[in-house]
Design an enzyme around this catalytic site. Structure first.
Site, short mmCIF file in Angstrom:
data_model
loop_
_atom_site.label_atom_id
_atom_site.label_comp_id
_atom_site.label_asym_id
_atom_site.label_seq_id
_atom_site.Cartn_x
_atom_site.Cartn_y
_atom_site.Cartn_z
N LYS A 132 3.75 -13.97 -14.04
CA LYS A 132 4.14 -12.87 -15.05
C LYS A 132 2.94 -12.52 -16.08
O LYS A 132 3.23 -11.24 -16.72
CB LYS A 132 5.59 -13.41 -15.86
N TYR A 158 10.90 -11.92 -9.01
CA TYR A 158 9.29 -12.26 -8.55
C TYR A 158 8.72 -10.85 -8.61
O TYR A 158 7.53 -10.81 -9.10
CB TYR A 158 9.12 -12.95 -7.28
N HIS A 193 1.62 -8.67 -0.12
CA HIS A 193 2.63 -9.84 0.24
C HIS A 193 3.85 -9.39 0.36
O HIS A 193 4.36 -8.85 -0.56
CB HIS A 193 2.17 -10.94 -0.65
N PRO A 212 2.49 -20.28 -15.60
CA PRO A 212 2.07 -19.55 -14.40
C PRO A 212 3.17 -19.48 -13.42
O PRO A 212 2.89 -18.65 -12.45
CB PRO A 212 0.70 -19.79 -14.39
N TYR A 216 5.03 -22.49 -3.05
CA TYR A 216 5.17 -23.20 -4.51
C TYR A 216 5.90 -24.54 -4.15
O TYR A 216 7.05 -24.29 -3.37
CB TYR A 216 6.28 -22.31 -5.38
#
Ligand code: APR
Ligand code: PHB
Length: 400
Positions: free
Chosen positions: A297, A391, A72, A293, A201
């Site tokens: 991580k 990220y 991704h 979550p 998200y």
């Protein structure tokens, strides 16, 4: 029985460490409380940083991941019915993440350990760590009605948040840091095509939602729910209806629903135990730290702990440098706290903290601060780069 490294726990931390140590010719034995099938039945996260995918390839278990995993190059944040693309690869100069379920990582590691005929005691009980401050620590445990003693040089506590390793460190010698969030995540798996190519998200007035996936035919979705909520309160229809309410309109229109094959609620917590080492006992992964979550991580911080411990034990056994073991906790904690902060930050920006009853004004004020934070960091490239760098994962630190 005697080994060089006793590993407590056959989750991702223990299995990955065992595989890497074996590659270096370092003898190790894993003692695990549960049965292998039970471990594989636990549904966990699915986003791997490049540091972890490199480690899995180094351990010789990257082949199926490279074949079936999905690279991704970006993720999306959705709020106020708009979608903001965080272009991970562009903003970080080439870093990406791999979507490949933790269950599959664990399966690959289990199969590799079995193929190498390495010693693993599943379904063990009454595991006790002894003399961890001495140069002759040992582990006692029961399995199959037999009592065992395993003498070793070092113990890797890879036994998760509820394991026996962290409590082996006297309370007077450890400090625990914790924040429990006033909500949980209701997660489902469904054999339906993912609604979007990238993870989304979503922050809404009804609460957080997230779209993820395991493959082109298997989706993973989450909803923020109150801590008091229960899985039995949610029919599949209820879940899909609420998810559609929280997704951006153009995404909700595309959602393909179907029967869920797994449904569970997990609480959200930030937790760190300092130090992560006590004598010849090393805490690894969830045994030492837990993250909400939202930053993906948990598994990745476990991997960087494993990388550091593998480097240390390799130097001990290959170069005879025992002094380097004292670097473990400091190196791990620097990266752990970065991961903790990022996970707290993403959770704080993207969830609805509602009102905490007695002090709702404070919660609402905090909510306004975090909405402003989300707008500021997504409104400009520099802000999006800050999100992207964290990220994809900060670099692993080498031993001095
Ligand atoms: N003795 C032996 N084994 C134990 C004991 C014990 N007393 N207590 C727990 N275990 C085992 C558990 O059964 C589990 O298989 O230790 C293992 C710990 O695995 P995880 O909890 O998965 O922790 P870790 O390997 O560090 O992986 C971290 O897992 O929970 C997720 O979000 C987390 O993605 C992260 C990853
Ligand atoms: C998942 O796919 O389960 C997942 C992905 C990203 C997260 C959390 C969970 O931040």
């Amino acid at each position: 029985m005697k080994t060089q490294v006793a590993i407590i726990g056959a989750g991702p931390s223990g299995l990955l460490l065992g595989q890497l140590l074996s590659k270096q010719g370092i003898d190790n034995v894993i003692i695990e409380r549960a049965a292998g099938d039970y471990i594989l039945g636990r549904i966990r996260a699915g986003v791997l940083e490049q540091g972890m995918t490199d480690l899995l390839r180094e351990a010789g278990v990257g082949e199926r991941m490279d074949r079936e995993g999905q690279i991704h190059t970006g993720v999306e944040l959705a709020f106020n019915n708009k979608r903001v693309k965080i272009e991970l690869e562009k903003l970080t100069g080439g870093s990406t993440v791999m979507v490949y379920g933790q269950t599959e990582v664990t399966r690959d590691l289990m199969e590799a350990r079995s193929a190498a005929d390495l010693t693993t005691y599943y379904e063990s009980s009454n595991v006790v760590l002894h003399d961890v401050k001495t140069d002759s620590p040992y582990v006692t445990f029961e399995q199959g009605g037999e009592e065992y003693r395993l003498d070793c040089d070092y113990i890797a506590g890879c036994d998760g948040f509820h394991g026996v390793s962290r409590p082996t460190i006297p309370e007077s010698s450890r400090k625990e840091f914790e924040r429990v969030y006033p909500f949980g995540w209701l997660g489902v798996l469904s054999d339906t095509p993912p609604v979007n190519d990238e993870l989304i998200y979503c922050k809404t007035d009804r609460g957080f939602a997230m779209t993820s996936m395991r493959s082109a035919t298997r989706s993973r979705y989450y909803l923020q729910v109150p801590l008091t909520d229960k899985v039995e309160n949610w029919s599949d229809d209820d879940f899909w209806t609420e998810l559609k309410r929280r997704l951006p309109d153009d995404v909700a229109e595309k959602l393909i629903t179907g029967p869920t094959i797994e449904k569970s609620i997990a609480p959200l917590r930030s937790f760190v135990c300092e130090p992560m080492q006590y004598g010849n006992l090393f805490l690894v992964g969830d045994a030492a730290h837990i993250v909400p979550p939202t930053g993906a991580k948990g598994l990745n911080l476990a991997a960087s702990d494993v990388a550091t411990l593998n480097k240390i034990l390799t130097r001990v056994y290959k170069d005879g440098d025992k002094a380097c073991i004292n670097q473990y906790s400091e190196i791990c904690l620097r990266r752990v706290w970065h991961g903790e902060r990022f996970s707290w930050w993403m959770t704080s920006m993207l969830h609805d903290f509602g009102d905490d009853g007695a002090n709702s004004t404070d919660a609402e004020t905090y909510g306004r601060f975090m909405s402003s934070e989300l707008n500021f960091y997504t409104d400009n490239e520099a802000g999006r780069r800050v999100i992207a760098m964290q990220y994809v994962g900060l670099p692993y630190e080498d031993l001095s």
